[in-house]
Design an enzyme around this catalytic site. Structure first.
Site, PDB file in Angstrom:
ATOM      1  N   SER A 130     -66.442  25.022 -16.987  1.00  0.00           N
ATOM      2  CA  SER A 130     -66.255  25.114 -18.435  1.00  0.00           C
ATOM      3  C   SER A 130     -67.279  26.083 -18.989  1.00  0.00           C
ATOM      4  O   SER A 130     -68.449  26.050 -18.595  1.00  0.00           O
ATOM      5  CB  SER A 130     -66.425  23.733 -19.080  1.00  0.00           C
ATOM      6  OG  SER A 130     -66.294  23.815 -20.487  1.00  0.00           O
ATOM      7  N   HIS A 144     -63.936  30.580 -25.318  1.00  0.00           N
ATOM      8  CA  HIS A 144     -64.040  29.326 -24.562  1.00  0.00           C
ATOM      9  C   HIS A 144     -63.032  29.368 -23.428  1.00  0.00           C
ATOM     10  O   HIS A 144     -61.924  29.880 -23.587  1.00  0.00           O
ATOM     11  CB  HIS A 144     -63.747  28.142 -25.486  1.00  0.00           C
ATOM     12  CG  HIS A 144     -63.365  26.881 -24.762  1.00  0.00           C
ATOM     13  ND1 HIS A 144     -62.054  26.454 -24.667  1.00  0.00           N
ATOM     14  CD2 HIS A 144     -64.107  25.977 -24.088  1.00  0.00           C
ATOM     15  CE1 HIS A 144     -62.016  25.327 -23.974  1.00  0.00           C
ATOM     16  NE2 HIS A 144     -63.242  25.022 -23.599  1.00  0.00           N
ATOM     17  N   ASN A 146     -61.868  26.871 -19.768  1.00  0.00           N
ATOM     18  CA  ASN A 146     -62.154  25.854 -18.751  1.00  0.00           C
ATOM     19  C   ASN A 146     -60.956  25.698 -17.834  1.00  0.00           C
ATOM     20  O   ASN A 146     -59.807  25.917 -18.230  1.00  0.00           O
ATOM     21  CB  ASN A 146     -62.555  24.513 -19.387  1.00  0.00           C
ATOM     22  CG  ASN A 146     -61.361  23.749 -19.923  1.00  0.00           C
ATOM     23  OD1 ASN A 146     -60.723  22.976 -19.208  1.00  0.00           O
ATOM     24  ND2 ASN A 146     -61.036  23.977 -21.189  1.00  0.00           N
ATOM     25  N   THR A 147     -61.233  25.377 -16.594  1.00  0.00           N
ATOM     26  CA  THR A 147     -60.193  25.033 -15.629  1.00  0.00           C
ATOM     27  C   THR A 147     -60.671  23.809 -14.869  1.00  0.00           C
ATOM     28  O   THR A 147     -61.860  23.684 -14.565  1.00  0.00           O
ATOM     29  CB  THR A 147     -59.920  26.181 -14.637  1.00  0.00           C
ATOM     30  OG1 THR A 147     -61.142  26.566 -13.995  1.00  0.00           O
ATOM     31  CG2 THR A 147     -59.335  27.389 -15.351  1.00  0.00           C
ATOM     32  N   ARG A 148     -59.767  22.918 -14.561  1.00  0.00           N
ATOM     33  CA  ARG A 148     -60.164  21.658 -13.935  1.00  0.00           C
ATOM     34  C   ARG A 148     -59.045  21.116 -13.045  1.00  0.00           C
ATOM     35  O   ARG A 148     -57.865  21.424 -13.236  1.00  0.00           O
ATOM     36  CB  ARG A 148     -60.512  20.621 -15.008  1.00  0.00           C
ATOM     37  CG  ARG A 148     -59.381  20.334 -15.981  1.00  0.00           C
ATOM     38  CD  ARG A 148     -59.816  19.469 -17.151  1.00  0.00           C
ATOM     39  NE  ARG A 148     -58.732  19.265 -18.111  1.00  0.00           N
ATOM     40  CZ  ARG A 148     -58.457  20.082 -19.116  1.00  0.00           C
ATOM     41  NH1 ARG A 148     -59.185  21.167 -19.304  1.00  0.00           N
ATOM     42  NH2 ARG A 148     -57.446  19.836 -19.943  1.00  0.00           N
ATOM     43  N   HIS A 212     -58.569  18.285 -40.477  1.00  0.00           N
ATOM     44  CA  HIS A 212     -59.067  18.001 -41.817  1.00  0.00           C
ATOM     45  C   HIS A 212     -59.274  19.263 -42.649  1.00  0.00           C
ATOM     46  O   HIS A 212     -59.416  19.185 -43.867  1.00  0.00           O
ATOM     47  CB  HIS A 212     -60.381  17.207 -41.731  1.00  0.00           C
ATOM     48  CG  HIS A 212     -61.486  17.936 -41.032  1.00  0.00           C
ATOM     49  ND1 HIS A 212     -61.531  18.070 -39.667  1.00  0.00           N
ATOM     50  CD2 HIS A 212     -62.581  18.577 -41.511  1.00  0.00           C
ATOM     51  CE1 HIS A 212     -62.609  18.759 -39.331  1.00  0.00           C
ATOM     52  NE2 HIS A 212     -63.265  19.088 -40.428  1.00  0.00           N
ATOM     53  N   GLY A 295     -69.746   9.950 -17.866  1.00  0.00           N
ATOM     54  CA  GLY A 295     -71.122  10.093 -17.421  1.00  0.00           C
ATOM     55  C   GLY A 295     -71.527  11.508 -17.097  1.00  0.00           C
ATOM     56  O   GLY A 295     -72.396  11.740 -16.254  1.00  0.00           O
ATOM     57  N   GLY A 296     -70.899  12.482 -17.770  1.00  0.00           N
ATOM     58  CA  GLY A 296     -71.257  13.874 -17.543  1.00  0.00           C
ATOM     59  C   GLY A 296     -72.626  14.211 -18.117  1.00  0.00           C
ATOM     60  O   GLY A 296     -73.263  13.386 -18.788  1.00  0.00           O
ATOM     61  N   ASN A 297     -73.069  15.422 -17.880  1.00  0.00           N
ATOM     62  CA  ASN A 297     -74.364  15.869 -18.373  1.00  0.00           C
ATOM     63  C   ASN A 297     -74.267  16.150 -19.864  1.00  0.00           C
ATOM     64  O   ASN A 297     -73.548  17.062 -20.290  1.00  0.00           O
ATOM     65  CB  ASN A 297     -74.802  17.121 -17.609  1.00  0.00           C
ATOM     66  CG  ASN A 297     -76.170  17.606 -18.034  1.00  0.00           C
ATOM     67  OD1 ASN A 297     -76.323  18.219 -19.068  1.00  0.00           O
ATOM     68  ND2 ASN A 297     -77.162  17.319 -17.208  1.00  0.00           N
TER      69      ASN A 297
END
Length: 311
Positions: A130, A144, A146-148, A212, A295-297
């Protein structure tokens, strides 16, 4: 954890991609610093020399990423995976984060029902890269990507890339930078029969909508989730091309716009638009939620926020 063949393939690809992108961005910083004509368009040395929210700012004469390994387990072992946070504070890129992660274990009871394929088991595996880049120059767009790859009782790819111009003229779908960006992605998707550019473009427009404010976060791009055509190799090739095309897509936009002069009013508008970006990431972004819930950083997850913004 013993990785499957597909998990290992994605792990290796994303980990190597982090190194490639970090090196490419460092080279852009070095080239700009070597060009005396660009000095007035880069972040002032005084701003770089001062301590910031980044603990280890890059050396301004040799800008580089600070790579910080982290572990998900509170016991500081690798039983639940971890990753490497990459941060750069430079004069072209006021803040750039390029992060790799590979995490696994069990999802929390309150979160597992929100993830596909966890009805019978809370076990999961996720690896990805990311990145978010906030340039100093207001004419250079933020970006931006990201690939996952995620595995529960099912498996799929997700990710995308989107462009976030800071000044109003650039946020038009008719602007030449916007058209260049979309045309590149359309051509990329055309290389892969298991993708549909129009669907992923529309998905991106719908996802990156600041509800919003009743306005888009940027000018769009492509976005997809739960992508599994049944052909892993074809899906992997598509996701891999997105990552390896990043520098080819973004570098021309940097070089084109970094030479332009800008006014205090341009900087003011940039900071306001960064505020809009912050609102979306904290209120709606699923990647932020997933990272925090698994629980990621925290520092890596919240590095997507711009260094300075206004409301």
């Amino acid at each position: 954890m013993q990785l499957t063949k597909h998990q290992q393939k994605c792990y290796t690809c994303f980990k190597n991609l982090q190194k490639i992108i970090c090196k490419g961005l460092e080279e852009i910083e070095q080239e700009a610093l070597a060009s005396k004509g660009l000095s007035k368009n880069l972040a002032p040395m005084s701003e770089i020399d001062n301590p910031s929210e980044i603990d280890n700012p890059s050396e301004t004469d040799n800008p580089h990423f600070i790579l910080t390994p982290w572990l998900r387990s509170p016991l500081r072992d690798d039983s639940q995976g971890g990753g490497t946070m990459g941060l750069l504070k430079g004069r072209v890129f006021e803040k750039a984060g390029v992060h790799f992660s590979c995490v696994y274990g069990e999802l929390s009871p309150e979160f597992k029902d929100k993830i596909k394929g966890t009805q019978d088991s809370s076990h999961f595996f996720a690896t990805g890269i990311s990145l978010i880049i906030h340039p100093y120059h207001p004419h250079v767009p933020a970006i931006h990507m990201n690939t996952r790859y995620i595995v529960t009782s099912q498996s799929w790819f997700g990710g995308g890339i989107d462009l976030n111009p800071m000044l109003a003229p650039y946020r038009s779908q008719t602007h030449e930078d916007t058209q260049y960006f979309h045309n590149y992605l359309q051509s990329l998707c055309a290389n892969h029969t298991i993708t549909d550019y129009k669907t992923y473009k529309n998905w991106c427009d719908e996802y990156f909508w600041v509800k919003h404010r009743h306005e888009p976060r940027g000018i769009g791009g492509i976005f997809f989730d739960h992508h599994n055509s049944g052909d892993f190799d074809a899906d992997f090739a598509f996701v891999k091309e997105i990552g390896h095309s990043f520098l080819d897509i973004y570098t021309p936009l940097i070089h084109k716009n970094l030479t332009k002069s800008f006014s205090p009013a341009d900087k003011k508008e940039q900071l306001k638009q960064r505020g809009r970006y912050t609102e979306f990431n904290l209120l709606y972004d699923k990647g932020t939620t997933f990272g925090l819930q698994t629980g990621g950083n925290v520092e890596a997850i919240l590095s997507s926020l711009p260094p300075i913004a206004t409301w």
